[in-house]
Motif scaffolding. Structure first.
Motif, PDB file in Angstrom:
ATOM      1  N   ALA A 127      11.917   6.685   4.708  1.00 48.10           N
ATOM      2  CA  ALA A 127      10.897   5.733   6.326  1.00 48.10           C
ATOM      3  C   ALA A 127       9.552   6.220   5.121  1.00 48.10           C
ATOM      4  O   ALA A 127       8.843   6.644   5.544  1.00 48.10           O
ATOM      5  CB  ALA A 127      10.653   6.453   7.071  1.00 48.10           C
ATOM      6  N   PHE A 128       8.989   4.802   5.527  1.00 48.40           N
ATOM      7  CA  PHE A 128       7.440   4.379   4.937  1.00 48.40           C
ATOM      8  C   PHE A 128       6.681   4.310   6.409  1.00 48.40           C
ATOM      9  O   PHE A 128       6.784   3.538   7.355  1.00 48.40           O
ATOM     10  CB  PHE A 128       6.920   3.537   4.174  1.00 48.40           C
ATOM     11  CG  PHE A 128       6.350   2.706   3.872  1.00 48.40           C
ATOM     12  CD1 PHE A 128       5.168   3.361   2.589  1.00 48.40           C
ATOM     13  CD2 PHE A 128       5.377   2.826   4.671  1.00 48.40           C
ATOM     14  CE1 PHE A 128       4.502   2.705   1.515  1.00 48.40           C
ATOM     15  CE2 PHE A 128       4.333   2.096   4.119  1.00 48.40           C
ATOM     16  CZ  PHE A 128       3.314   2.658   2.978  1.00 48.40           C
ATOM     17  N   LEU A 129       5.362   5.325   6.732  1.00 43.70           N
ATOM     18  CA  LEU A 129       4.735   5.665   7.332  1.00 43.70           C
ATOM     19  C   LEU A 129       3.254   5.626   7.556  1.00 43.70           C
ATOM     20  O   LEU A 129       2.549   5.551   6.751  1.00 43.70           O
ATOM     21  CB  LEU A 129       4.435   6.859   7.941  1.00 43.70           C
ATOM     22  CG  LEU A 129       4.737   7.602   9.126  1.00 43.70           C
ATOM     23  CD1 LEU A 129       5.385   6.952  10.741  1.00 43.70           C
ATOM     24  CD2 LEU A 129       3.992   9.107   9.534  1.00 43.70           C
ATOM     25  N   ALA A 130       3.491   3.777   8.669  1.00 38.38           N
ATOM     26  CA  ALA A 130       1.940   3.602   8.485  1.00 38.38           C
ATOM     27  C   ALA A 130       1.185   4.058   9.533  1.00 38.38           C
ATOM     28  O   ALA A 130       1.514   2.814  10.524  1.00 38.38           O
ATOM     29  CB  ALA A 130       1.754   2.212   7.800  1.00 38.38           C
ATOM     30  N   PHE A 156       1.163  11.037   6.491  1.00 36.47           N
ATOM     31  CA  PHE A 156       1.638   9.231   5.939  1.00 36.47           C
ATOM     32  C   PHE A 156       1.950   8.254   4.650  1.00 36.47           C
ATOM     33  O   PHE A 156       0.701   8.997   3.811  1.00 36.47           O
ATOM     34  CB  PHE A 156       0.635   8.630   7.345  1.00 36.47           C
ATOM     35  CG  PHE A 156      -1.010   9.267   6.313  1.00 36.47           C
ATOM     36  CD1 PHE A 156      -1.804   8.010   4.959  1.00 36.47           C
ATOM     37  CD2 PHE A 156      -1.767  10.238   6.766  1.00 36.47           C
ATOM     38  CE1 PHE A 156      -2.492   8.573   4.808  1.00 36.47           C
ATOM     39  CE2 PHE A 156      -3.809  10.311   6.445  1.00 36.47           C
ATOM     40  CZ  PHE A 156      -3.608   9.845   5.459  1.00 36.47           C
ATOM     41  N   ASP A 157       2.122   7.989   4.881  1.00 39.55           N
ATOM     42  CA  ASP A 157       2.264   7.030   3.028  1.00 39.55           C
ATOM     43  C   ASP A 157       1.014   5.911   3.304  1.00 39.55           C
ATOM     44  O   ASP A 157      -0.203   6.027   2.200  1.00 39.55           O
ATOM     45  CB  ASP A 157       3.187   5.979   3.723  1.00 39.55           C
ATOM     46  CG  ASP A 157       4.084   6.478   3.335  1.00 39.55           C
ATOM     47  OD1 ASP A 157       4.434   8.036   2.614  1.00 39.55           O
ATOM     48  OD2 ASP A 157       5.086   7.136   3.943  1.00 39.55           O
ATOM     49  N   SER A 178       0.419   8.936  -0.026  1.00 37.69           N
ATOM     50  CA  SER A 178       1.064   9.398  -1.347  1.00 37.69           C
ATOM     51  C   SER A 178       1.484   8.435  -1.899  1.00 37.69           C
ATOM     52  O   SER A 178       0.150   7.361  -1.966  1.00 37.69           O
ATOM     53  CB  SER A 178       2.831   8.930   0.170  1.00 37.69           C
ATOM     54  OG  SER A 178       2.649   7.522   0.103  1.00 37.69           O
ATOM     55  N   GLU A 179       1.988   8.564  -3.350  1.00 40.17           N
ATOM     56  CA  GLU A 179       2.106   7.555  -4.168  1.00 40.17           C
ATOM     57  C   GLU A 179       2.728   5.778  -4.023  1.00 40.17           C
ATOM     58  O   GLU A 179       1.962   4.964  -4.384  1.00 40.17           O
ATOM     59  CB  GLU A 179       3.369   8.134  -4.899  1.00 40.17           C
ATOM     60  CG  GLU A 179       2.511   9.326  -6.659  1.00 40.17           C
ATOM     61  CD  GLU A 179       3.606   9.920  -6.655  1.00 40.17           C
ATOM     62  OE1 GLU A 179       4.801   9.160  -7.318  1.00 40.17           O
ATOM     63  OE2 GLU A 179       3.391  10.853  -7.976  1.00 40.17           O
ATOM     64  N   ALA A 180       3.755   6.523  -3.053  1.00 39.47           N
ATOM     65  CA  ALA A 180       4.547   4.666  -2.021  1.00 39.47           C
ATOM     66  C   ALA A 180       2.780   4.359  -1.602  1.00 39.47           C
ATOM     67  O   ALA A 180       2.392   3.146  -1.687  1.00 39.47           O
ATOM     68  CB  ALA A 180       5.357   5.227  -1.142  1.00 39.47           C
ATOM     69  N   LEU A 185      -1.024  -0.461  -1.317  1.00 43.69           N
ATOM     70  CA  LEU A 185      -1.708  -1.083  -0.847  1.00 43.69           C
ATOM     71  C   LEU A 185      -2.236  -1.779  -2.261  1.00 43.69           C
ATOM     72  O   LEU A 185      -3.401  -2.377  -2.065  1.00 43.69           O
ATOM     73  CB  LEU A 185      -2.693   0.715  -1.017  1.00 43.69           C
ATOM     74  CG  LEU A 185      -4.640   0.214  -0.345  1.00 43.69           C
ATOM     75  CD1 LEU A 185      -5.004  -0.399   0.625  1.00 43.69           C
ATOM     76  CD2 LEU A 185      -4.962   1.839  -0.042  1.00 43.69           C
ATOM     77  N   ALA A 186      -2.050  -1.088  -3.228  1.00 45.87           N
ATOM     78  CA  ALA A 186      -2.967  -1.581  -4.552  1.00 45.87           C
ATOM     79  C   ALA A 186      -2.057  -3.578  -4.364  1.00 45.87           C
ATOM     80  O   ALA A 186      -2.727  -4.085  -5.114  1.00 45.87           O
ATOM     81  CB  ALA A 186      -1.701  -0.835  -6.086  1.00 45.87           C
ATOM     82  N   SER A 187      -1.366  -3.298  -4.127  1.00 47.53           N
ATOM     83  CA  SER A 187      -0.348  -4.751  -4.134  1.00 47.53           C
ATOM     84  C   SER A 187      -1.327  -5.802  -2.976  1.00 47.53           C
ATOM     85  O   SER A 187      -1.462  -7.151  -2.538  1.00 47.53           O
ATOM     86  CB  SER A 187       0.521  -4.568  -3.691  1.00 47.53           C
ATOM     87  OG  SER A 187       1.228  -4.084  -2.412  1.00 47.53           O
TER      88      SER A 187
END
Length: 356
Positions: A127-130, A156-157, A178-180, A185-187
């Motif tokens: 799960a990716f948490l925004a 959070f991510d 997080s790294e994810a 964010l970089a994209s």
């Protein structure tokens, strides 16, 4: 938005987000209203929480089949209760800081080293948490009292703050946790944050902190409830409480469950798990019957576990101040009000003893 509430659902574009919707919450009351503003996240929390995504309401623990006198087991850790294959990783968009804190609480309960729940661990890992920081707390929110919001501190991510109304346009201030999150964010297209954005965020969250609908005094609260297990206020609550379990079902940290076994004539076996509640009469059933037979004893179990004995078990409170238990209680029982009433009478009683 579905069925008159902001709930979890699959998002295919920004058109699926509850843009312009605002919630008004009070004890036993939840209403939505629509405006013409551009805000996507100008609401507090709805009846569903991220718990549902990582700890499903119904699931299969294991499956087995009997054939020619042999029993062959299947691992059901990835099952969603409907026979689905391993679930896809998901992104939870719009979760609140209090909900990120609730996932942290569940990680202590269900993700313990060496004794973790495999379904929870698998789903939480995927799960990716925004998180979106909360600018518009509801009338039943008290996350500031619990130290779980309205700002996002950890867990959070990606953390977003929706900004606008300051003459600089509708925009989001974004931080990776997080790294994810950093990779996502970089994209994304955007610009570097400016000092004015940080100032706007700080002002927004301070207004949110000051507009909390409820307050809970947590100083010495665990000990307070421990020495008031027979307080008459609990009897007053029991006269209103329906023992429906709504508070436990909407709570983002309640983790009680029950299991049942099922079989068919073809030799298929299943062990199924579903959410349970300490308000269920059968929840405290032992060989001679249920231990907590009265509504008062069941409400006491829920309240004291949430705010007191959870500390003994997991080193944290079981409450994150989301206010759902107040909003979705059919009779509007308010845990902050009940705790405050017990504190007032306890203080008066101890004061009289000191005077003597």
């Amino acid at each position: 938005m579905r069925d008159g509430a902001v709930v979890h659902g699959e998002i295919s574009s920004v058109a699926d987000l509850p843009r312009g919707w605002h919630d008004a919450q009070a004890p036993g009351s939840y209403q939505l209203e629509h405006t013409d503003d551009d805000a996507f996240f100008a609401w507090a929390v709805g009846p569903s929480s991220p718990k549902r995504e990582v700890f499903p309401a119904r699931s299969v623990v294991w499956r087995a089949r009997v054939s020619d006198g042999e029993v062959a087991f299947e691992d059901g850790a990835s099952d969603d209760g409907n026979g689905a294959a391993t679930p896809r990783p998901i992104a939870l968009v719009g979760a609140r800081p209090c909900e990120a804190a609730a996932l942290g609480v569940l990680e202590r309960v269900l993700g313990a080293d060496g004794a973790g729940d495999p379904q929870f661990l698998e789903r939480r890992k995927g799960a990716f948490l925004a998180v979106v920081e909360c600018a518009t707390p509801s009338g039943t929110c008290f996350c500031d009292s619990m130290g779980t919001g309205p700002w996002a501190g950890s867990g959070f991510d990606l953390a977003l703050t929706e900004l606008g109304g300051d003459g600089r346009g509708h925009r989001f201030l974004a931080r990776a946790g997080s790294e994810a999150g950093a990779e996502v964010l970089a994209s994304l297209p955007g610009r570097a944050a400016e000092e004015a954005d940080a100032v706007a965020r700080a002002a927004l969250l301070e207004r949110a902190r000051a507009s909390m609908g409820r307050v809970l005094d947590t100083a010495g609260l665990a000990a307070l409830l421990a020495r008031n297990v027979d307080h008459p206020r609990l009897d007053d609550v029991a006269e209103r409480c329906l023992a429906c379990g709504n508070c436990t079902l909407v709570c983002p940290t309640c983790f009680c469950s029950t299991v049942e076994d099922a079989s068919d004539v073809a030799g298929a076996l299943e062990r199924r798990r579903s959410w349970s509640s300490c308000f269920d009469l059968a929840h405290s059933y032992l060989h001679g019957g249920p231990v907590r037979t009265s509504t008062m004893s069941r409400y006491r179990q829920w309240m004291t576990h949430k705010l007191s004995t959870w500390w003994d078990q997991f080193g944290t409170s079981g409450c994150v101040g989301c206010g759902r238990c107040i909003t979705w209680c059919p009779v509007g029982i308010d845990i902050t009000e009940e705790a405050a009433a017990i504190r007032r009478s306890d203080g008066a009683r101890r004061g009289r003893r000191g005077g003597r």
